[in-house]
Design an enzyme around this catalytic site. Structure first.
Site, PDB file in Angstrom:
ATOM      1  CG  ASP A  82      -0.162   0.356   2.538  1.00  0.00           C
ATOM      2  OD1 ASP A  82       1.441  -1.045   2.348  1.00  0.00           O
ATOM      3  OD2 ASP A  82      -0.468   0.938   3.314  1.00  0.00           O
ATOM      4  CD  GLU A 177       3.815   0.130   7.382  1.00  0.00           C
ATOM      5  OE1 GLU A 177       5.392   0.590   8.241  1.00  0.00           O
ATOM      6  OE2 GLU A 177       3.481   1.030   5.942  1.00  0.00           O
TER       7      GLU A 177
END
Length: 423
Positions: A82, A177
Site C-alpha cells: 500500500d 502498513e
C-alpha cells in the site's frame, strides 16, 4: 544486477494505485493492493518459486528454497503493497531522469512543485545517477514500491545465479502498513523465520534499529445541529468545539513542526464532519513508550476543557496502540543487525545505524518476537508529491540482500565473500 529490469518493475508497480484507506473494515482497505499483490505473485511464479500464495487477506507469501549446504536458518524479507493516504495516490505519471546533472528538478504535472537541492541535500550526491519522481500531482509510491521491486528483483537475481549459495528465504508482501494494520493477519508460525528484514527505509545504506512508539487517538466531538435561523440558545457547533480543542494541543514543543531527533509529538492529521459531529484523528509518538501515557493525559485534559466551554457538547477520546519501539526487541537478537552491517561492508559500503521518526511493520514484528530491522531502499520524501527514488541505490540494496542471504547461510564468511559476485 539488471538495472533496466528493476526500473521497469518499479514503474509497473507505481502505475497501480494502492492507497490505503482509513476507517474501513475491509482488509486490504483498497482494491489496488489486491491487484498489485496478484501481479507480484504471478511474477514470483514465473521465476519458478514453488510456494507462492496470495491469501484471503491479500498478503502474498512465497518461499525461495535453500540451495546452500548447510541450509542455514530461514530468513524473511518483507515489503508493503500500500501507499500513504496523506497525498493523492494516482494516477502516477512517473518521470525518469537518467544521468542527473544536478540542480533543480521541476515536476512536469505541476510546475510549482520543484525538487530543490537546498531542500533535498541528498541530491548533491546523485549526480550521474538515475532518479525517478512523480509529475508533482501525486506521490510516486516509492514508499514502499521500491521495497517491493527490490525484493522481486533479488529473487530473480538469485534464481538466475544458482552458484550464489543461500538458505531458505521467505518473502511476505503486506497490506495497509501505512494505516498501522500491516501485520494484523501475519502468522509468525507460518512465516517460520528466525529473523526478518523490512525493506521500507528512506535514504541509502542505513539500518533502522529504533522507531517511535505509537498510539492513535480518535476523538469524536458531538454537537447539536439545528437550522441556523432558529439556532440561538439551541445549536452547539461541533466545528467550533474542535477548533477550541486544537488550540489546546501544544504547538511550540509537541508538534511535528517544532520537534526533531528523538523528540516526540502530538499530531492531529485528519478531520471530518460538520455542525452535528466531527471526528478528529491524532497521532501520539515518542521513543519512550512511557511518554505516550502523558500525551494521552494531555488529550483528555484538553477535551474536558473544550467541552466545558460548550455546554451540550460531548467529546469522546479513544486511544489505540499501534506499534512500539523496536530497539528493546532487537537488543535481544544482536546478530540481526550485526549481519546486516557485515553484508553491506562486504560490498564496500559503510552502514549507518539510524532511528526513524515513524514506524514500520518491523516494529510490530519485533514486538511479537521476530527481530526485524528496517533496511534503506533509496526512497526519499515519503508521503509527499515531492517523493523520489534513486535507481542506483535500489540496485545497491538488491546486492545488499544477496550478500545478507549468503551471510545467514555462511555467517563465518570473511570480507571476501563466499561468492565472487559480492565483490
Amino acid at each position: 544486477m539488471n538495472a533496466q529490469r528493476l526500473l521497469e518493475r518499479f514503474l509497473g508497480y507505481v502505475g497501480i494505485d494502492t492507497t490505503s484507506v482509513e476507517g474501513v473494515a475491509d482488509y486490504p482497505s483498497s482494491p489496488g493492493q489486491l491487484q498489485l499483490g496478484q501481479r507480484v505473485a504471478e511474477e514470483l511464479r514465473q521465476l519458478g518459486l514453488p510456494e507462492v500464495e496470495q491469501d484471503s487477506h491479500g498478503l502474498v507469501w512465497a518461499t525461495l528454497p535453500s540451495n546452500g549446504s548447510p541450509a542455514g536458518p530461514t530468513i524473511a524479507f518483507l515489503a508493503h503493497l500500500d501507499t500513504s493516504p496523506e497525498a493523492p495516490g494516482g494516477p502516477v505519471r512517473a518521470q525518469v531522469i537518467e544521468c542527473y546533472q544536478g540542480g533543480e528538478i521541476p515536476l512536469p504535472g505541476d510546475r510549482s512543485k520543484i525538487l530543490r537541492p537546498e531542500e533535498n541535500p541528498e541530491l548533491q550526491r546523485m549526480v550521474g545517477k538515475t532518479l525517478i519522481t512523480s509529475d508533482g500531482t501525486t506521490l510516486l509510491g516509492a514508499d514502499d514500491k521500491t521495497g517491493v521491486a527490490i525484493l522481486v528483483e533479488t529473487v530473480a537475481h538469485l534464481v538466475e545465479n544458482p552458484h550464489i549459495r543461500h538458505g531458505p528465504i521467505r518473502l511476505l508482501f503486506t497490506c495497509d502498513e501505512e494505516i498501522g494494520r500491516g501485520v494484523d493477519f501475519v502468522d509468525l508460525q507460518r512465516l517460520g523465520a528466525t529473523v526478518a528484514y523490512t525493506l521500507d527505509g528512506t535514504g541509502a545504506y542505513s539500518i533502522d534499529v529504533e522507531t517511535f512508539s505509537a498510539d492513535q487517538a480518535v476523538i469524536t466531538i458531538t454537537g447539536r445541529n439545528i437550522h441556523p435561523s432558529i439556532a440561538k440558545g439551541r445549536m452547539v457547533n461541533a466545528l467550533r468545539v474542535v477548533g477550541e480543542l486544537l488550540c489546546r494541543f501544544p504547538l511550540d514543543h509537541l508538534s511535528p513542526e517544532s520537534t526533531e531527533g528523538r523528540q516526540g509529538f502530538i499530531h492531529p492529521y485528519w478531520v471530518e464532519g460538520g455542525v452535528g459531529k466531527v471526528v478528529l484523528r491524532v497521532l501520539l509518538r515518542d521513543f519512550q513508550t512511557s511518554q505516550l501515557a502523558e500525551y494521552a493525559r494531555l488529550l483528555y485534559e484538553a477535551a474536558a476543557e473544550a467541552q466545558a466551554l460548550f455546554p451540550g457538547s460531548s467529546i469522546e477520546v479513544a486511544i489505540t496502540p499501534q506499534y512500539r519501539n523496536m530497539a528493546e526487541g532487537l537488543a535481544k537478537h544482536p546478530q540481526a543487525v550485526a549481519l546486516a552491517q557485515k553484508a553491506l561492508e562486504r560490498l564496500g559500503r559503510r552502514p549507518r545505524l539510524t532511528f526513524v521518526r515513524g514506524g514500520t511493520d518491523g516494529a510490530r514484528l519485533t514486538a511479537m518476537g521476530l527481530p526485524t530491522p528496517n533496511l534503506a531502499t533509496g526512497q526519499y520524501n515519503p508521503h509527499s508529491v515531492l517523493e523520489w527514488a534513486c535507481l542506483d541505490e535500489m540496485i545497491d540494496t538488491v546486492a545488499w540482500l544477496v550478500s545478507l542471504a549468503e551471510l545467514w547461510a555462511f555467517p563465518e564468511a570473511d570480507g571476501q565473500g563466499q561468492n565472487t559476485h559480492s565483490r
